[in-house]
Design a protein around this motif. Structure first.
Motif, PDB file in Angstrom:
ATOM      1  N   SER A 169      -6.721 -14.167  -5.530  1.00 16.81           N
ATOM      2  CA  SER A 169      -7.350 -13.048  -6.237  1.00 16.81           C
ATOM      3  C   SER A 169      -6.354 -12.124  -6.933  1.00 16.81           C
ATOM      4  CB  SER A 169      -8.197 -12.225  -5.266  1.00 16.81           C
ATOM      5  OG  SER A 169      -7.374 -11.625  -4.267  1.00 16.81           O
ATOM      6  N   ASP A 170      -5.171 -11.995  -6.367  1.00 17.24           N
ATOM      7  CA  ASP A 170      -4.187 -11.056  -6.916  1.00 17.24           C
ATOM      8  C   ASP A 170      -2.781 -11.524  -6.554  1.00 17.24           C
ATOM      9  OD1 ASP A 170      -2.886  -8.923  -8.000  1.00 17.24           O
ATOM     10  OD2 ASP A 170      -3.681  -7.420  -6.605  1.00 17.24           O
ATOM     11  N   PRO A 171      -2.306 -12.605  -7.164  1.00 15.30           N
ATOM     12  CA  PRO A 171      -1.014 -13.200  -6.777  1.00 15.30           C
ATOM     13  C   PRO A 171       0.150 -12.221  -6.836  1.00 15.30           C
ATOM     14  CG  PRO A 171      -2.215 -14.646  -8.270  1.00 15.30           C
ATOM     15  CD  PRO A 171      -2.955 -13.347  -8.248  1.00 15.30           C
ATOM     16  N   ALA A 172       0.119 -11.289  -7.791  1.00 20.57           N
ATOM     17  CA  ALA A 172       1.230 -10.343  -7.933  1.00 20.57           C
ATOM     18  C   ALA A 172       1.383  -9.459  -6.703  1.00 20.57           C
ATOM     19  CB  ALA A 172       1.022  -9.480  -9.178  1.00 20.57           C
ATOM     20  N   SER A 173       0.296  -9.276  -5.947  1.00 19.29           N
ATOM     21  CA  SER A 173       0.364  -8.402  -4.778  1.00 19.29           C
ATOM     22  C   SER A 173       1.268  -8.956  -3.686  1.00 19.29           C
ATOM     23  CB  SER A 173      -1.045  -8.175  -4.212  1.00 19.29           C
ATOM     24  OG  SER A 173      -1.562  -9.389  -3.679  1.00 19.29           O
ATOM     25  N   LEU A 174       1.499 -10.264  -3.694  1.00 20.55           N
ATOM     26  CA  LEU A 174       2.347 -10.869  -2.672  1.00 20.55           C
ATOM     27  C   LEU A 174       3.812 -10.458  -2.823  1.00 20.55           C
ATOM     28  CD1 LEU A 174       0.856 -14.480  -2.412  1.00 20.55           C
ATOM     29  CD2 LEU A 174       0.371 -12.482  -1.002  1.00 20.55           C
ATOM     30  N   ASP A 175       4.156  -9.880  -3.978  1.00 21.68           N
ATOM     31  CA  ASP A 175       5.511  -9.383  -4.166  1.00 21.68           C
ATOM     32  C   ASP A 175       5.683  -7.992  -3.562  1.00 21.68           C
ATOM     33  OD1 ASP A 175       6.272 -11.685  -5.547  1.00 21.68           O
ATOM     34  OD2 ASP A 175       5.582 -10.865  -7.472  1.00 21.68           O
ATOM     35  N   GLU A 176       4.582  -7.336  -3.216  1.00 18.75           N
ATOM     36  CA  GLU A 176       4.648  -6.014  -2.613  1.00 18.75           C
ATOM     37  C   GLU A 176       4.937  -6.135  -1.124  1.00 18.75           C
ATOM     38  OE1 GLU A 176       1.115  -3.764  -3.418  1.00 18.75           O
ATOM     39  OE2 GLU A 176       0.827  -4.710  -5.383  1.00 18.75           O
ATOM     40  N   MET A 177       5.345  -5.034  -0.519  1.00 24.70           N
ATOM     41  CA  MET A 177       5.519  -5.003   0.926  1.00 24.70           C
ATOM     42  C   MET A 177       4.139  -5.087   1.589  1.00 24.70           C
ATOM     43  SD  MET A 177       8.650  -5.080   1.456  1.00 24.70           S
ATOM     44  CE  MET A 177       8.684  -4.737   3.230  1.00 24.70           C
ATOM     45  N   PRO A 178       4.028  -5.703   2.768  1.00 24.89           N
ATOM     46  CA  PRO A 178       2.730  -5.890   3.407  1.00 24.89           C
ATOM     47  C   PRO A 178       1.897  -4.618   3.523  1.00 24.89           C
ATOM     48  CG  PRO A 178       4.387  -7.155   4.556  1.00 24.89           C
ATOM     49  CD  PRO A 178       5.122  -6.332   3.536  1.00 24.89           C
ATOM     50  N   VAL A 179       2.518  -3.523   3.911  1.00 26.52           N
ATOM     51  CA  VAL A 179       1.765  -2.289   4.097  1.00 26.52           C
ATOM     52  C   VAL A 179       1.311  -1.702   2.766  1.00 26.52           C
ATOM     53  CG1 VAL A 179       3.802  -0.789   4.077  1.00 26.52           C
ATOM     54  CG2 VAL A 179       1.734  -0.082   5.327  1.00 26.52           C
ATOM     55  N   ARG A 180       2.072  -1.931   1.694  1.00 25.53           N
ATOM     56  CA  ARG A 180       1.733  -1.376   0.389  1.00 25.53           C
ATOM     57  C   ARG A 180       0.528  -2.068  -0.226  1.00 25.53           C
ATOM     58  NH1 ARG A 180       3.486   3.206  -1.749  1.00 25.53           N
ATOM     59  NH2 ARG A 180       3.600   2.255  -3.826  1.00 25.53           N
ATOM     60  N   ARG A 181       0.400  -3.370   0.037  1.00 24.91           N
ATOM     61  CA  ARG A 181      -0.704  -4.115  -0.576  1.00 24.91           C
ATOM     62  C   ARG A 181      -2.013  -3.972   0.190  1.00 24.91           C
ATOM     63  NH1 ARG A 181       1.441  -8.984   2.288  1.00 24.91           N
ATOM     64  NH2 ARG A 181       3.130  -9.225   0.766  1.00 24.91           N
ATOM     65  N   ALA A 182      -1.970  -3.347   1.373  1.00 27.04           N
ATOM     66  CA  ALA A 182      -3.157  -3.274   2.237  1.00 27.04           C
ATOM     67  C   ALA A 182      -4.014  -2.057   1.919  1.00 27.04           C
ATOM     68  CB  ALA A 182      -2.739  -3.249   3.702  1.00 27.04           C
ATOM     69  N   SER A 183      -4.404  -1.915   0.659  1.00 29.11           N
ATOM     70  CA  SER A 183      -5.253  -0.784   0.280  1.00 29.11           C
ATOM     71  C   SER A 183      -6.682  -1.027   0.735  1.00 29.11           C
ATOM     72  CB  SER A 183      -5.214  -0.577  -1.236  1.00 29.11           C
ATOM     73  OG  SER A 183      -5.863  -1.651  -1.888  1.00 29.11           O
ATOM     74  N   ILE A 184      -7.417   0.050   0.971  1.00 22.96           N
ATOM     75  CA  ILE A 184      -8.792  -0.079   1.442  1.00 22.96           C
ATOM     76  C   ILE A 184      -9.674  -0.740   0.392  1.00 22.96           C
ATOM     77  CG2 ILE A 184      -9.571   2.179   0.631  1.00 22.96           C
ATOM     78  CD1 ILE A 184     -10.448   0.471   4.004  1.00 22.96           C
ATOM     79  N   ASP A 185      -9.348  -0.535  -0.905  1.00 19.76           N
ATOM     80  CA  ASP A 185     -10.138  -1.177  -1.965  1.00 19.76           C
ATOM     81  C   ASP A 185      -9.956  -2.689  -1.936  1.00 19.76           C
ATOM     82  OD1 ASP A 185     -11.156   1.217  -2.886  1.00 19.76           O
ATOM     83  OD2 ASP A 185      -9.536   1.526  -4.343  1.00 19.76           O
ATOM     84  N   ARG A 186      -8.734  -3.128  -1.695  1.00 14.69           N
ATOM     85  CA  ARG A 186      -8.506  -4.578  -1.585  1.00 14.69           C
ATOM     86  C   ARG A 186      -9.258  -5.127  -0.378  1.00 14.69           C
ATOM     87  NH1 ARG A 186      -2.533  -4.421  -3.068  1.00 14.69           N
ATOM     88  NH2 ARG A 186      -2.454  -5.155  -5.233  1.00 14.69           N
ATOM     89  N   TRP A 187      -9.303  -4.353   0.700  1.00 13.71           N
ATOM     90  CA  TRP A 187     -10.004  -4.799   1.896  1.00 13.71           C
ATOM     91  C   TRP A 187     -11.492  -5.002   1.608  1.00 13.71           C
ATOM     92  CZ3 TRP A 187      -5.455  -4.527   4.425  1.00 13.71           C
ATOM     93  CH2 TRP A 187      -5.374  -5.203   5.651  1.00 13.71           C
ATOM     94  N   ARG A 188     -12.056  -4.064   0.883  1.00  6.61           N
ATOM     95  CA  ARG A 188     -13.485  -4.177   0.542  1.00  6.61           C
ATOM     96  C   ARG A 188     -13.737  -5.376  -0.365  1.00  6.61           C
ATOM     97  NH1 ARG A 188     -13.254   1.902  -0.013  1.00  6.61           N
ATOM     98  NH2 ARG A 188     -14.159   2.723   1.911  1.00  6.61           N
ATOM     99  N   SER A 189     -12.813  -5.634  -1.260  1.00  6.27           N
ATOM    100  CA  SER A 189     -12.948  -6.809  -2.127  1.00  6.27           C
ATOM    101  C   SER A 189     -12.861  -8.091  -1.312  1.00  6.27           C
ATOM    102  CB  SER A 189     -11.863  -6.799  -3.211  1.00  6.27           C
ATOM    103  OG  SER A 189     -12.004  -5.684  -4.058  1.00  6.27           O
ATOM    104  N   TRP A 190     -11.986  -8.097  -0.320  1.00  5.45           N
ATOM    105  CA  TRP A 190     -11.861  -9.269   0.557  1.00  5.45           C
ATOM    106  C   TRP A 190     -13.162  -9.506   1.315  1.00  5.45           C
ATOM    107  CZ3 TRP A 190      -8.911  -9.625   5.801  1.00  5.45           C
ATOM    108  CH2 TRP A 190      -8.791 -10.968   6.179  1.00  5.45           C
TER     109      TRP A 190
END
Length: 347
Positions: free
Chosen positions: A55-76
């Motif tokens: 869904s968002d390959p570029a996010s894998l370049d971020e640190m784990p805690v940075r990519r764990a936004s609540i909006d991404r969680w809802r999308s998941w």
């Protein structure tokens, strides 16, 4: 996503969390977890990374805690909408647990609220899943005895007779000793199952119990002749065909040790054929708890030691369902009532 394919930052986070303590440090935050707890945790976090990779390959370049936004969680969660509520909760709960352990000072308020919301939605899981599948232990025992004795005698071929002896013995064993599937498959002669002159003993080390506490029990006399016949005759004959040599107790048609998933599927097929109901190894545990709780409130108190639980939460749940059933009887009374077969089995 397999662990080897995780981003480097995520693999390092996992390694740090699981690091064992040393002389000069206290170890990782999750180092206390046993392998049975680590495996689903790793798998669920891998699901999170796999979804991000799509869904968002570029996010894998971020640190784990940075990519764990609540909006991404809802999308998941929207992507998980096809799964059961309990599955959604377990995926999100385990992923949040991992990240919170790695970054305890981050703001997890919204994430914790989301987890609580999912837990309320999940409730006790799908209650219809077990409907009609939790039979009494005496029913399962009788089905196993019939198949191992009468069924084997009526088998058209010698190999069919051996298979029926083994299958019936497995069902009868689980009916009276409903240990976890991993422990059943891991039983080895001379180590975790001991055949002695005075009886048969099951000895589970801490790595074979969910609670991490060793567990021992005597195999009930009702099935001891079956177990001895299987170990002394049926098992060696099944192993001889492929010249197998090992100490694992339960063997498949080729004499090799059972794999975990295949064993569960095999038990499901056997019970489906014998009773018209697919009963998995875990449902044998539910059967034991239900049988004890329906027998009496006092018998319900025996559920934790029978199932090797470390608390009485499960027994309390089944006690509630039992209602005000007559109390004052013990486990052996229940076991004796399971003797529904009048035919004696000669070794």
């Amino acid at each position: 996503m397999p662990f080897a394919q995780w981003p480097e930052a995520d693999r390092q986070m996992w390694t740090d969390l699981m690091a064992l303590s040393g002389p000069l440090d206290s170890g990782g935050q999750l180092a206390h977890l046993r392998e049975t707890s680590r495996t689903p945790l790793q798998n669920h976090y891998g699901r999170w990374l796999k979804w991000l990779a799509v869904s968002d390959p570029a996010s894998l370049d971020e640190m784990p805690v940075r990519r764990a936004s609540i909006d991404r969680w809802r999308s998941w969660l929207k992507a998980l909408s096809h799964t059961r509520p309990m599955t959604q909760w377990s995926f999100v709960h385990d992923t949040v647990r991992l990240l919170r352990a790695a970054h305890p000072n981050a703001n997890w308020r919204d994430h914790k609220q989301l987890v609580k919301h999912l837990r309320r939605q999940a409730g006790q899981g799908d209650r219809t899943r077990k409907a009609g599948r939790v039979l009494g232990s005496h029913v399962l025992l009788q089905a196993g005895l019939r198949h191992a004795i009468d069924g084997a005698e009526d088998a058209p071929t010698e190999i069919d007779a051996l298979k029926r002896q083994r299958d019936g013995t497995m069902v009868a064993f689980l009916a009276l000793m409903p240990i976890r599937r991993r422990a059943v498959v891991s039983l080895t002669i001379g180590t975790s199952i001991l055949f002695g002159a005075d009886g048969i003993e099951i000895v589970l080390s801490e790595d074979l119990t969910k609670t991490g506490v060793p567990w021992e029990a005597q195999v009930p006399q009702e099935i001891e002749p079956l177990m001895r016949r299987y170990a002394d005759d049926t098992r060696p004959r099944l192993m001889a065909a492929r010249k197998e040599t090992h100490d694992w107790l339960w063997v498949n048609d080729r004499g090799a040790p059972y794999h975990l998933n295949y064993f569960g599927n095999r038990i499901g097929r056997i019970t489906q054929d014998l009773l018209g109901v697919r009963v998995t190894p875990h449902l044998f545990r539910d059967a034991a708890a239900t049988t004890l709780s329906r027998h009496s409130p006092d018998a319900a108190k025996l559920i934790p030691p029978v199932l090797s639980h470390s608390s009485n939460l499960t027994s309390q749940k089944h006690y509630i369902h039992a209602g005000s059933i007559e109390a004052g009887r013990g486990l052996m009374d229940v076991i004796n009532q399971l003797k529904t077969s009048k035919a004696e089995f000669n070794q």
